[in-house]
Motif scaffolding. Structure first.
Motif, PDB file in Angstrom:
ATOM      1  N   THR A  41       0.821  -1.203   0.000  1.00 21.27           N
ATOM      2  CA  THR A  41       0.000   0.000   0.000  1.00 21.27           C
ATOM      3  C   THR A  41       0.863   1.265   0.000  1.00 21.27           C
ATOM      4  O   THR A  41       2.048   1.225   0.331  1.00 21.27           O
ATOM      5  N   ILE A  42       0.230   2.367  -0.348  1.00 24.48           N
ATOM      6  CA  ILE A  42       0.854   3.688  -0.284  1.00 24.48           C
ATOM      7  C   ILE A  42      -0.169   4.642   0.328  1.00 24.48           C
ATOM      8  O   ILE A  42      -1.373   4.495   0.099  1.00 24.48           O
ATOM      9  N   THR A  43       0.302   5.595   1.120  1.00 20.29           N
ATOM     10  CA  THR A  43      -0.585   6.560   1.767  1.00 20.29           C
ATOM     11  C   THR A  43      -0.585   7.864   0.995  1.00 20.29           C
ATOM     12  O   THR A  43       0.471   8.411   0.666  1.00 20.29           O
ATOM     13  N   VAL A  44      -1.788   8.347   0.692  1.00 22.39           N
ATOM     14  CA  VAL A  44      -1.959   9.635   0.040  1.00 22.39           C
ATOM     15  C   VAL A  44      -2.880  10.483   0.914  1.00 22.39           C
ATOM     16  O   VAL A  44      -3.582   9.963   1.787  1.00 22.39           O
ATOM     17  N   TYR A  45      -2.874  11.783   0.671  1.00 18.04           N
ATOM     18  CA  TYR A  45      -3.619  12.707   1.532  1.00 18.04           C
ATOM     19  C   TYR A  45      -4.629  13.511   0.730  1.00 18.04           C
ATOM     20  O   TYR A  45      -4.397  13.885  -0.420  1.00 18.04           O
ATOM     21  N   GLN A  46      -5.763  13.773   1.390  1.00 24.66           N
ATOM     22  CA  GLN A  46      -6.791  14.654   0.862  1.00 24.66           C
ATOM     23  C   GLN A  46      -7.410  15.409   2.035  1.00 24.66           C
ATOM     24  O   GLN A  46      -7.289  14.975   3.190  1.00 24.66           O
ATOM     25  N   ALA A  47      -8.067  16.517   1.755  1.00 21.28           N
ATOM     26  CA  ALA A  47      -8.746  17.268   2.807  1.00 21.28           C
ATOM     27  C   ALA A  47     -10.141  17.648   2.324  1.00 21.28           C
ATOM     28  O   ALA A  47     -10.309  18.079   1.174  1.00 21.28           O
ATOM     29  N   TYR A  48     -11.123  17.472   3.197  1.00 22.51           N
ATOM     30  CA  TYR A  48     -12.523  17.699   2.848  1.00 22.51           C
ATOM     31  C   TYR A  48     -13.239  18.428   3.976  1.00 22.51           C
ATOM     32  O   TYR A  48     -12.751  18.496   5.111  1.00 22.51           O
ATOM     33  N   ARG A  49     -14.412  18.907   3.668  1.00 19.83           N
ATOM     34  CA  ARG A  49     -15.266  19.433   4.723  1.00 19.83           C
ATOM     35  C   ARG A  49     -15.701  18.268   5.612  1.00 19.83           C
ATOM     36  O   ARG A  49     -15.738  17.109   5.159  1.00 19.83           O
ATOM     37  N   PRO A  50     -16.034  18.525   6.871  1.00 23.35           N
ATOM     38  CA  PRO A  50     -16.359  17.432   7.791  1.00 23.35           C
ATOM     39  C   PRO A  50     -17.480  16.523   7.314  1.00 23.35           C
ATOM     40  O   PRO A  50     -17.480  15.324   7.621  1.00 23.35           O
ATOM     41  N   GLU A  51     -18.432  17.059   6.548  1.00 18.61           N
ATOM     42  CA  GLU A  51     -19.561  16.245   6.089  1.00 18.61           C
ATOM     43  C   GLU A  51     -19.107  15.083   5.205  1.00 18.61           C
ATOM     44  O   GLU A  51     -19.791  14.068   5.102  1.00 18.61           O
ATOM     45  N   ILE A  52     -17.945  15.226   4.580  1.00 15.02           N
ATOM     46  CA  ILE A  52     -17.374  14.146   3.777  1.00 15.02           C
ATOM     47  C   ILE A  52     -16.282  13.429   4.555  1.00 15.02           C
ATOM     48  O   ILE A  52     -16.239  12.200   4.625  1.00 15.02           O
ATOM     49  N   GLY A  53     -15.372  14.190   5.162  1.00 14.36           N
ATOM     50  CA  GLY A  53     -14.200  13.601   5.799  1.00 14.36           C
ATOM     51  C   GLY A  53     -14.501  12.736   7.004  1.00 14.36           C
ATOM     52  O   GLY A  53     -13.908  11.657   7.163  1.00 14.36           O
ATOM     53  N   VAL A  54     -15.417  13.167   7.854  1.00 19.82           N
ATOM     54  CA  VAL A  54     -15.696  12.410   9.084  1.00 19.82           C
ATOM     55  C   VAL A  54     -16.313  11.046   8.781  1.00 19.82           C
ATOM     56  O   VAL A  54     -15.828  10.013   9.265  1.00 19.82           O
ATOM     57  N   PRO A  55     -17.390  10.977   7.974  1.00 20.03           N
ATOM     58  CA  PRO A  55     -17.929   9.644   7.660  1.00 20.03           C
ATOM     59  C   PRO A  55     -16.958   8.790   6.844  1.00 20.03           C
ATOM     60  O   PRO A  55     -16.958   7.563   6.983  1.00 20.03           O
ATOM     61  N   VAL A  65      -8.579  16.442   7.478  1.00 17.62           N
ATOM     62  CA  VAL A  65      -7.454  15.938   6.692  1.00 17.62           C
ATOM     63  C   VAL A  65      -7.442  14.413   6.782  1.00 17.62           C
ATOM     64  O   VAL A  65      -7.453  13.851   7.882  1.00 17.62           O
ATOM     65  N   LEU A  66      -7.414  13.761   5.640  1.00 18.93           N
ATOM     66  CA  LEU A  66      -7.484  12.302   5.587  1.00 18.93           C
ATOM     67  C   LEU A  66      -6.189  11.705   5.058  1.00 18.93           C
ATOM     68  O   LEU A  66      -5.630  12.192   4.074  1.00 18.93           O
ATOM     69  N   ALA A  67      -5.735  10.653   5.715  1.00 22.60           N
ATOM     70  CA  ALA A  67      -4.677   9.800   5.180  1.00 22.60           C
ATOM     71  C   ALA A  67      -5.377   8.589   4.574  1.00 22.60           C
ATOM     72  O   ALA A  67      -6.018   7.806   5.282  1.00 22.60           O
ATOM     73  N   VAL A  68      -5.284   8.461   3.271  1.00 28.72           N
ATOM     74  CA  VAL A  68      -5.987   7.393   2.546  1.00 28.72           C
ATOM     75  C   VAL A  68      -4.952   6.373   2.091  1.00 28.72           C
ATOM     76  O   VAL A  68      -4.065   6.685   1.291  1.00 28.72           O
ATOM     77  N   GLU A  69      -5.074   5.179   2.624  1.00 26.52           N
ATOM     78  CA  GLU A  69      -4.147   4.108   2.242  1.00 26.52           C
ATOM     79  C   GLU A  69      -4.758   3.349   1.076  1.00 26.52           C
ATOM     80  O   GLU A  69      -5.889   2.853   1.163  1.00 26.52           O
ATOM     81  N   ILE A  70      -4.021   3.292  -0.036  1.00 21.83           N
ATOM     82  CA  ILE A  70      -4.519   2.618  -1.236  1.00 21.83           C
ATOM     83  C   ILE A  70      -3.503   1.570  -1.680  1.00 21.83           C
ATOM     84  O   ILE A  70      -2.346   1.595  -1.267  1.00 21.83           O
ATOM     85  N   THR A  71      -3.950   0.682  -2.535  1.00 21.46           N
ATOM     86  CA  THR A  71      -3.041  -0.355  -3.016  1.00 21.46           C
ATOM     87  C   THR A  71      -1.990   0.255  -3.928  1.00 21.46           C
ATOM     88  O   THR A  71      -2.263   1.180  -4.700  1.00 21.46           O
ATOM     89  N   ARG A  72      -0.776  -0.267  -3.831  1.00 23.58           N
ATOM     90  CA  ARG A  72       0.269   0.180  -4.747  1.00 23.58           C
ATOM     91  C   ARG A  72      -0.092  -0.196  -6.182  1.00 23.58           C
ATOM     92  O   ARG A  72       0.242   0.533  -7.126  1.00 23.58           O
ATOM     93  N   GLU A  73      -0.775  -1.304  -6.343  1.00 22.77           N
ATOM     94  CA  GLU A  73      -1.204  -1.720  -7.678  1.00 22.77           C
ATOM     95  C   GLU A  73      -2.094  -0.654  -8.314  1.00 22.77           C
ATOM     96  O   GLU A  73      -1.941  -0.297  -9.484  1.00 22.77           O
ATOM     97  N   GLY A  74      -3.039  -0.117  -7.526  1.00 29.67           N
ATOM     98  CA  GLY A  74      -3.909   0.928  -8.037  1.00 29.67           C
ATOM     99  C   GLY A  74      -3.167   2.218  -8.317  1.00 29.67           C
ATOM    100  O   GLY A  74      -3.370   2.862  -9.356  1.00 29.67           O
ATOM    101  N   PHE A  75      -2.304   2.605  -7.397  1.00 31.19           N
ATOM    102  CA  PHE A  75      -1.508   3.823  -7.572  1.00 31.19           C
ATOM    103  C   PHE A  75      -0.667   3.746  -8.842  1.00 31.19           C
ATOM    104  O   PHE A  75      -0.615   4.698  -9.628  1.00 31.19           O
ATOM    105  N   GLU A  76      -0.059   2.606  -9.061  1.00 30.72           N
ATOM    106  CA  GLU A  76       0.797   2.452 -10.232  1.00 30.72           C
ATOM    107  C   GLU A  76      -0.031   2.361 -11.520  1.00 30.72           C
ATOM    108  O   GLU A  76       0.418   2.796 -12.579  1.00 30.72           O
TER     109      GLU A  76
END
Length: 207
Positions: free
Chosen positions: A16-30, A71-82
């Protein structure tokens, strides 16, 4: 040792690889609670993921900018990232890399992902000489990201605030120790279609 100008640096594991995004709480919290984006998150819009924590802090103002408070740390597959890298196009026209502007525009229109290189940031969010990757996902890539690649989503807003507090206090050593452990990502040669080798080559030709 001087950093290469174009290099993916990220926190990653064998799968996996960690990427970052930031959203308003209505999206980020859930999203953090459920480990997936809620229905209000639009798969048909381009979404930008950033492997650099400090570039994300620059973009969202340590989680203080309106609409980017979570602020979200989103862990995704390296396969998808690549996969996204392999199907990407550079976000801007580069003379010497693209045959002409029209060819670049055709490639950009077809590509489900786009690569953008922006100055990396230090703890004071000032620009550094080397670049950080942003990866824009649209169409098929955005759908794959939301529905297939994500393995976990973590709310790292408290970490962002903690690091920011140490920076404000002038305690940069403590702030630095709290940063995610990012290191050069072992991208295979030629993986970035719009990327590092081609950009360096184009710079040599025009320089």
């Amino acid at each position: 040792m001087e950093e290469p100008k174009y290099q993916i640096r990220a926190q990653y594991t064998a799968s996996t690889i960690t990427v970052y995004q930031a959203y308003r709480p209505e999206i980020g919290v859930p999203a953090a609670r459920e480990g997936r984006f809620p229905d209000v998150w639009k798969r048909d819009r381009m979404t930008w993921i950033k492997p650099s924590f400090l570039w994300m802090m620059y973009r969202c103002g340590w989680g203080t900018k309106e609409g980017q408070e979570t602020v979200l740390a989103v862990e995704i597959t390296r396969e998808g990232f690549e996969w996204a890298l392999e199907h990407s196009c550079l976000s801007h026209y580069e003379r010497g890399l693209h045959p002409d502007r029209a060819a670049w525009q055709r490639q950009l229109k077809r590509a489900p992902a786009r690569v953008q290189w922006d100055p990396e940031r230090d703890l004071h969010l000032q620009p550094l000489p080397h670049r950080a990757l942003q990866l824009g996902l649209s169409g098929e890539a955005a759908h794959r990201y939301a529905d297939e690649w994500i393995t976990s989503i973590t709310d790292v807003t408290p970490l962002a605030r903690q690091i920011h507090a140490h920076v404000r206090d002038g305690d940069l050593d403590t702030a630095r120790r709290l940063l995610p452990g990012e290191r050069p990502y072992p991208a295979a040669e030629g993986l970035l279609r719009g990327g590092v080798d081609a950009l360096d080559s184009a710079a040599e030709q025009t320089g």
